[in-house]
Each structure stands twice: as C-alpha cells, then as structure tokens.
Design a protein around this motif. Structure first.
Motif, PDB file in Angstrom:
ATOM      1  N   LEU A  81      -6.989  10.057   2.965  1.00 33.47           N
ATOM      2  CA  LEU A  81      -6.140   9.497   4.012  1.00 33.47           C
ATOM      3  C   LEU A  81      -5.274  10.588   4.631  1.00 33.47           C
ATOM      4  O   LEU A  81      -5.232  10.754   5.850  1.00 33.47           O
ATOM      5  N   VAL A 138     -12.030   3.296   9.482  1.00 31.93           N
ATOM      6  CA  VAL A 138     -11.072   3.570   8.410  1.00 31.93           C
ATOM      7  C   VAL A 138     -10.961   2.330   7.519  1.00 31.93           C
ATOM      8  O   VAL A 138     -10.925   1.212   8.024  1.00 31.93           O
ATOM      9  N   PRO A 139     -10.917   2.505   6.208  1.00 33.09           N
ATOM     10  CA  PRO A 139     -10.799   1.334   5.330  1.00 33.09           C
ATOM     11  C   PRO A 139      -9.433   0.648   5.459  1.00 33.09           C
ATOM     12  O   PRO A 139      -8.444   1.284   5.798  1.00 33.09           O
ATOM     13  N   TYR A 140      -9.415  -0.636   5.148  1.00 32.38           N
ATOM     14  CA  TYR A 140      -8.141  -1.374   5.189  1.00 32.38           C
ATOM     15  C   TYR A 140      -7.381  -1.174   3.871  1.00 32.38           C
ATOM     16  O   TYR A 140      -6.202  -1.488   3.790  1.00 32.38           O
ATOM     17  N   ARG A 141      -8.054  -0.621   2.850  1.00 36.19           N
ATOM     18  CA  ARG A 141      -7.508  -0.549   1.493  1.00 36.19           C
ATOM     19  C   ARG A 141      -8.405   0.392   0.710  1.00 36.19           C
ATOM     20  O   ARG A 141      -9.589   0.505   0.989  1.00 36.19           O
ATOM     21  N   MET A 142      -7.836   1.049  -0.258  1.00 35.05           N
ATOM     22  CA  MET A 142      -8.652   1.992  -1.025  1.00 35.05           C
ATOM     23  C   MET A 142      -8.200   2.049  -2.466  1.00 35.05           C
ATOM     24  O   MET A 142      -7.077   1.678  -2.792  1.00 35.05           O
ATOM     25  N   GLN A 148       0.827  -1.215   0.000  1.00 35.81           N
ATOM     26  CA  GLN A 148       0.000   0.000   0.000  1.00 35.81           C
ATOM     27  C   GLN A 148       0.860   1.264   0.000  1.00 35.81           C
ATOM     28  O   GLN A 148       0.683   2.149   0.838  1.00 35.81           O
ATOM     29  N   TYR A 208      -1.610   5.897  -2.985  1.00 35.99           N
ATOM     30  CA  TYR A 208      -1.717   5.943  -1.529  1.00 35.99           C
ATOM     31  C   TYR A 208      -1.172   7.249  -0.948  1.00 35.99           C
ATOM     32  O   TYR A 208      -1.883   7.961  -0.257  1.00 35.99           O
TER      33      TYR A 208
END
Lengths: 546, 546
Positions: B498, B486-490, B205, B527
């Motif tokens: 973020l 909060v998302p684990y991944r986007m 990420q 990211y």
C-alpha cells in the motif's frame, strides 16, 4: 527582501492579490455579529497555485482563510475567523472536470456553484440529477460539502454522497482521499472509503487542509417521480406524526430527507414581517401569525418529500404513505401535473383576485425545484424577514445586500417524539423572550435523527436588535448544549463552545491538526478553537504581516 | 523492579495473562503464510483495564496487538503482525450494552459476536434485524467493522451502518467519536458525524487506537420480504447483465448488496475438491467443473438479493426486477415459502435419491439466512475446498482446525462491464497458472462499485502448495495494483504494498499515527507499514521484552 504580497502576486498575478479597502470590506460583510477584515484576498486558479500560496504562508507565518464560494450566510459568511488572515477565494477554480453518465458522478473544483452544475446537467446531461440545498444558485458545492450541508433527495447527506477529495495540506503537499492517491485506480471516484484509515471526513468542519477537488455523486434522473406534502396542525400533533414518520424512514418507505417546516419558515420565503399589522411590535403575535398562515395556505407544520422510481414503485410507495399519513392530509403531486402548475402560476400571477392561489402555486413550484435537485434562490428571501427597509438590496438575492441579520441554530435530535417535544418546549420561548420569531425546519437527515434548522432573523441596521439577537443566540446554544442537543454545524467563530464541552475529542483534533498543518497556516480558529491551539500560533496571528 | 507481566497481571488478574506455549501457538495459527508467535495474550474485561494496559505498554515500550474476536480468517487471523507483540484479546468484553427498539440500534463491546447479537435479537427483540457477514456466528461485529467488512442487506456497508465508537488511544486516553464526547448528547447513537472533523473512519483499517465500544444500526424487521436469485451462464453474459444490475442499483430498485458468486464459490460451501474425478490433479478441469455445477444446480454465476417492505412495495420491486432481469431467469422466494423449504430440506436429507434436491434446498436455506441477517457457519466450509484430509477438524467450522489455507484477494472495481471484463480476463488465469481454482463473489457494495472477493484455497499440510499459493497471492495482487484495481482490505501483514503505491497518502497517515499513538504502542505494522513508521519504533519491536 521581497514582501509577501509580491511573492503571492508572482504566483497568481498582480490582479488576483486584492488589498483595496472596498474589497476587504466586501469580504468582511456578515449576516452575523462580528465583522473581521481580512488582510488581503488572493484568488488562485489551480491546485498548483494553492500549493505555492500555502508554502509562502508557511515560510512567512501567514494565516490563510480559504473559502470556496464564500456564501456561508448565517454561518460566518466569507469573513475570516480572526484578524490578520488572508482570504483565499477559490471561486476562479470553477471547472467541472468530468461528468460521468455511466457511474453517475461529477468531479468539480471548489468554485463550481449549485447553479453551474445544474445548468451543465440540464444542457448536456439531462439523464442526471443532482441534490441541491436551499442555499441558492450561487452556493458552492464544495463549500457546502466541507460544512456537511444537506439537501432534499435521497442523496441529501452531502458528506455521504460525495467521494474522493483532493486536498492541499498545511505543509503544501497534495493528497487525495480514498483510492485517489493510487495512480490509475479505476474506482477512485466510485468507492469512497479506499483502503486504510478513512481520511476524507477529516477535511470537513475543520481546518486541516484546502479542498481543491471533489467527486459528487449524481442520480440517474428517475423515470417518474411524485412530490408530496402533508400538514400538521400543532406541536402536539407533530410529536405524534413523528413516530409514524420515523418508522416510515426506518422501513425505507421514505428515502428522501423529508423537511418539515413551520408556517413562519414558509411565509418568510414569500413576504416580510407584517410591521403594520403588528404596529411595529415584535415578536409576531399568535393571531397575526394565524392570519398570515391562512393567507399563504400553510399549516403550523408542513412536511414535504419526493418519491422517485418507475410508476409501479411510485404507486406502491404513494399508497403506503397515503394510508400511514392519512391523519395529516397528504397531498401528492405527480411529475405530469407539475408542468401545468408552473403554467397556472404564471397565469394566476397576473390576476389580482387570484393572488392567494398564485402564492400557493408558487410555494409548490419552489418546493418542486428543491425536491428535484434544482437549486433555487427563493428560500434565501426568508433571511430578510425582519429587515424594515424593503428597498435595500432590491433585485438581489444576497441577504448581505439587504442588510439581513441571520444566525442559524441547528441542533441534531433523535427522531423521537420525546426529544421533539422537549426541544419545542423551550427553544421557541427563548426566541420569543428576545423578541424573535421561531422560524424552523426539522429535516429527517438520516433514518434516526432530525436536524432542526432554526434561525434568528434580525435587522442589521438596528444595533439594539443586533444585540438582542446576539444574546438570544448565545442563550439558545447554551441551553441546547446543556440539555444534550449538540448542533450539526456552527458559525466557525463560535467554536470555543465545542471545545469546552468535549475536551478529549478536541484534544485529539488538535494533535491531528499538527499532523496536517504543523504551522497552523489554514484557518486558525475555524471549528478548532484557539484556546486549544498552540500558543505560538496565536501570537503569530495577532502580529499580522507587513 | 516489577516485571511487565506482573504489572499486567495486576490489572487483569493472573489468569488473564497467558504465556504458556500452547496458548501462544494457538493465537499464532494462520490460514495464511506467516505464523508469528505473540509474547503473551492478555484478556481485559473493560475499557478501564484496556487503558491501564496501554499505559503499561507505553511506559515499558511494549507493542500490543488488539483483536476483537480474532477470527480474521484469510486476512491474518488472530496473529500479530510482527514478533514480540502482546495480543490483547477483547473477547471477554462481550456485553450487549443496549438494544434500542425505538431508534433501532445496539451498543456493543468488541467481544460480541454475530451469533450472540442474533440470538439476543431473536429472543428479546424479534422486531429488529441485523446485517450479518458470511464469516459465521463466532465473527466479532466490532472486528468486522474495524476492517470495514460487509454483509447482504441494505445495511451491508458496515462502516456506514455503525455510529459512534469508544476508542482507547495509544496515549491511554479514551475518546468517543461523533457526539459521544459531549456529555448526555441525545443523538450520540443516532447521528454518526457529530460536529467538527469526522474521526471514526480513522479507527478502521489502521492502528491508531483500540475500539472498546460500537453502536451498530439495526433494521426494523420488515413486514414482508422476498429473496431472489438469478443465473448468468458465462463471463460474457455477466458483463452484459452488470449494465442492467448497475442501473437497477443506481435507480434504487436494488437496495441490498447483491452478491454474484461463481459456481466454485457455491460448490465449495458444500463439498471439497473432487480429488478422485481429477485423479489428484489441480486445478479443476472445465468438464469436471461443469458436472459439479450441474449436480449442485448452480450456473456459472448466481446473483442473490433481498427485497424488503410491505407487500405492495415488494410486488412493485419484484415485478420490476422480473422484467429487467428476464434474460437471467430470476426466481423469487417469498417469506411465506421459506418456512416450507426449511421443512422440505429436512425431509429430502433423509431420502438418498433426493440428495440433489436436498443440496439445492440447502443452498437456498443458507442464502435465506444470510440475506435476512442470520449469521450462518455454512459459508466457512468453503475454506476447506482443497484440504485433502477430510477428517481433520471434523465437526468444527473453524478453517484453522481443518488446516485450511485461505488467502483473500479483494479488489474494488467500478460496476461497469468494461472493468468486469478486464478483471475476468487476467485474474482467473493467474490462479490457474499456479494450480488454484478461481472462487469468486462480486458484491454490489455500493451504487457504483463492485468488490470482488476471490480466494486462493490451499492445503496447509502441503508445503509445495503453500509456496505456490504465496506466489499466486503476490502475483495476483501486484497485477491488480498495476492495472489500477486496489483491494478494499488486505492481510495487515501485506501493508508494504500500500505504502509504495500511494506514498503521499500514507505519509499523512503516519503523521496522524503520531497524533493518536505517539509511542507506536498499538499494532505496529498493521496497515501502516513499518518502512514509513518511525525508526525508533522498529528497533523497540525487534528487542521484545522480558
């Protein structure tokens, strides 16, 4: 001009900036080879004070050496890595900030010891278990985490079993890893990786920041458990047993970090070197070793582990282990028996002719503590194996008080018979060549690897023995590196070996150091050796401060 | 002056520098909201070529966008994050370098797909199992790792279940993480952490380097296994069930990543939106939803998992689950039954009046694949739920071929009833307000957390629906951040969210970026959002190259 000391005193209070020679000497004590005096010891009480200290250090070109508990025996102790560093002792930051029973974790400061957390759980949260290392009650949990230590339960990998750090960077800024930097993130303590690059691993075995808070995973106390031990008669048998054990671990039958200790490791926890029987000679001769092993009821290698769960699951795992480990005489001691062992131990202690039985029960009882996450000071005694003066430090568990010499050599090897055989073919010989006894534990630290924790035990009061130990340490490490067995952890003063063997890795580490601590304020020379660090820094350190 | 394209062609060969508009358009395709054309696509075949490409990029101020397989459906696909990037497609680097049966791991290049590894294991190493995600056979394992994806077995956490990366930094240098940089380190593939700071998490990420090799842990194929499913009738019951499930996971009875999918998630894998029954209206009405659920034999929530081990252990775990999950009607399907199900499925498929039975068997069969680490394309079909033209992309599993719109929203929450209830109280309403159906899976991704994988399924051929989806996506994410989920991944294009929520964390990330990729050659904007990246970089990107 206000001196640095006044500025620091303004932050923490006069009484927490220590510069008297007895304090400095105390912090410089080492179980190892090099004593380095700090310039001062400063004891902050909160993250904010740590930030202020770092800012003062940055402005005044000071070098700090933060310690959590400072009990890094055999790996450099509390002593700075270089001259003219200021020890930042975080032991006053000893709050257990939260214990969460629903999600099973604790949030702690660096001064929280294994003993303190264990006591807190016993008194107020008996439904929770922690994982403990053999380093005793006074060992800081954050300190152990930051060097990636390990314990005995299924939470034995302390890096994996912790989530979310608060760190003061070398810039004085505070960050939190994982989701911690997102205000009110519910999963800050329950999901380690967060989003974006994973930063928490950067703050272990490094000098990028000062950890001021940590979330540690706890286990629900199991409904039932059973500890077990098995015996392996020789090195050859060990290699054969390992192929069985590795499969059991990969299959998930073994879930805890099984420790397999040699006779000397077990015996050294209970008695000192038999100077009389050996007529003052070293290392231990095979015949005397065998006698000792017999009297303590230990095989050449003894493996130990724990099964947890409900009675049904325990029965299934136990029966599987019993069958697969049949050649190694597995013994199972269920929870319900352990209570009576503790009683029997106390009884037999009082009856001289039951001394041998009593010793055996004591071993089991010590084992049960470790395997159930109870920190115990018993294993620390092993460090004094070669200390001749058995009155020195009496009543203290601290190896420093006894004048013990202790140098850990802890390579990682794949859990394969071939690698085990190779390591056992050369490493004990190096120890013995230099008159030392090969005390060793192999731990199944993950599903595929063993960590060998061997230690040179020596007497700090004998300069010639210290010299021999030093040579032995260097030779053993060099041979291990040369054969491809890299340690999982080292005395941070030995870091130069790392850099020279893996320059591309350490060059990136050096660049990251600049990102997190541009002025090299934090622990110069710790893990990241000075020969790759900036030249400017090294000059600064050598200068010291007034 | 030699143009960049000639220089790149010199490295990889003319035929692997693609600049024709049909190629560029193909790489720009997206299941999401923004199509960004790359300037070129370059396909290297080895690490050395990747290094050369990075050096050329550095010298010529090019921006690269490396992809492993490029199937990041719903999270940005293969498309670059910004204009004027060159896609580096690593799919030609598709060697399975080693499969180690003794220590159970595989060493692979980024082009190795789940399908390729599964086939290799089936043919040549049937004693080994892998973990697979639901992303289908063409999903790159390295690609999934680098975004920290997850699967279904006890190796479901793909970050944890991999060790040792080889990475080309933005400087063109190669490093290996863990012990990999130490020549001949035996434990390079078996011990993830190495010595010194842990660097491997930095390359997930993020945009610090290009992963060119990865070690993936494999499991020994279990002696026996049993898959199970349980049903939860309502959201209220789910919260109650979660407290039981969380304990089972914390106690270690549940070891795999149990997935709990709602009816819509299961149904969408097998059929499309019932346009007729709904008379063209959206979102799905409760009555039609219930009818569909009945016809596919799925409850409001269905949980699934696997138990592996020997028959004794399986019996013990099964009996424990049966008792503790009794309220949720647990069904167990042992290994030996699964073979006959596969047969029954084929038989019932041919008999129209057994259609409903056949559908049920198909669900089980798909489930069994996932739970035993067999990558399956079946779940991909779910992305086309709202696509009106059911002829488009027929015969292809690729959501892009079908014109499917897909936007994942995947927050992490502590596995507690309170958090589950809160998320279910507002998130589905946001979907429905914008005319979308809340398709969701909650996965017990570790012992303490759930990841909710919900997706907005929309039709790319309807501009007004795409607009609605975009609004829904933003609103859902904003609400989640605001409430602390909060998302684990986007989608890497959404990174600005973020940074704004956790500036201190991302400032350090930005500084580390400079350490690993000082000229911002790799994936600018991925990211690490551009508003914290260097101003110089952003100018460079906008300029593009000739």
């Amino acid at each position: 001009v206000v001196s640095c000391w006044s500025k620091l005193a303004e932050v923490v209070g006069n009484e927490y900036v220590l510069r008297d020679s007895s304090t400095l000497t105390r912090y410089a004590r080492t179980t190892g080879f090099v004593q380095i005096l700090p310039d001062a010891v400063v004891l902050p009480k909160c993250t904010h004070e740590v930030q202020s200290i770092v800012r003062i250090a940055r402005e005044n070109k000071l070098a700090l050496y933060p310690i959590s508990g400072g009990k890094n025996w055999g790996y450099g102790d509390a002593a700075p890595t270089q001259e003219h560093q200021i020890v930042i002792d975080l032991s006053r930051m000893n709050k257990i900030i939260e214990v969460n029973e629903e999600s099973c974790y604790a949030v702690i400061e660096p001064g929280v010891t294994q003993g303190a957390l264990a006591t807190k759980l016993k008194l107020h949260h008996p439904t929770l278990w922690m994982d403990a290392t053999g380093a005793g009650e006074s060992c800081s949990i954050v300190g152990n985490f930051s060097d990636r230590g390990f314990g005995h339960t299924r939470y034995s990998d302390h890096y994996v079993s912790a989530a979310q750090l608060q760190v003061v960077l070398g810039t004085g800024e505070v960050i939190e890893t994982g989701f911690g930097s997102y205000p009110n993130a519910h999963a800050a303590h329950t999901y380690k990786w967060g989003i974006g690059p994973i930063l928490d691993g950067l703050f272990t075995q490094s000098n990028f920041g000062i950890i001021t808070r940590l979330t540690v995973n706890l286990m629900p106390a199991p409904e039932d458990y059973c500890i077990y031990a098995f015996s392996i008669a020789s090195d050859e048998d060990f290699a054969e047993a390992l192929s069985v054990l590795s499969r059991l671990r990969l299959e998930g039958v073994i879930q805890s970090a099984v420790h397999i200790a040699n006779d000397l490791r077990a015996i050294s926890g209970k008695t000192r070197y038999p100077w009389e029987a050996m007529k003052g000679e070293t290392p231990l001769r095979e015949r005397v070793r065998q006698e000792l092993a017999r009297s303590f009821h230990v095989a050449r290698w003894t493996g130990t582990g724990i099964i947890t769960g409900n009675p049904l699951v325990i029965a299934a795992l136990r029966s599987t282990l019993k069958k697969r480990l049949a050649k190694y005489n597995p013994k199972f001691i269920p929870k319900k028996i352990l209570g009576s062992i503790s009683l029997a131990k106390r009884v037999t202690q009082k009856i001289p002719r039951l001394a041998s039985m009593s010793r055996y029960l004591e071993l089991i009882s010590m084992l049960a503590d470790m395997l159930t996450g109870q920190p115990s000071n018993d294993a620390l005694y092993g460090a004094t194996w070669r200390v001749r003066d058995d009155k020195k430090g009496k009543g203290s568990y601290d190896p420093l008080d006894a004048g013990a010499g202790l140098a850990w050599i802890s390579p990682i090897l794949p859990a394969t018979p071939k690698c085990l055989k190779e390591v056992l073919s050369f490493l004990p010989k190096i120890f013995e060549k230099h008159t030392f006894d090969f005390m060793a534990t192999f731990t199944m630290i993950n599903e595929r690897s063993l960590v060998l924790v061997s230690n040179i035990s020596f007497d700090q009061s004998r300069p010639e023995e210290v010299e021999l130990a030093k040579t032995c340490y260097q030779e053993a490490l060099d041979e291990l590196f040369c054969r491809g067995y890299v340690p999982y952890r080292m005395d941070p003063k030995s870091s130069a070996k790392l850099t020279s063997h893996a320059p591309s890795f350490w060059k990136l580490v050096q660049n990251i150091k600049l990102a997190a601590d541009p002025d090299h304020v934090i622990s110069p020379g710790r893990y990241l050796a000075e020969d790759v660090a900036s030249a400017g820094l090294i000059k600064m350190e050598k200068k010291g401060v007034k």
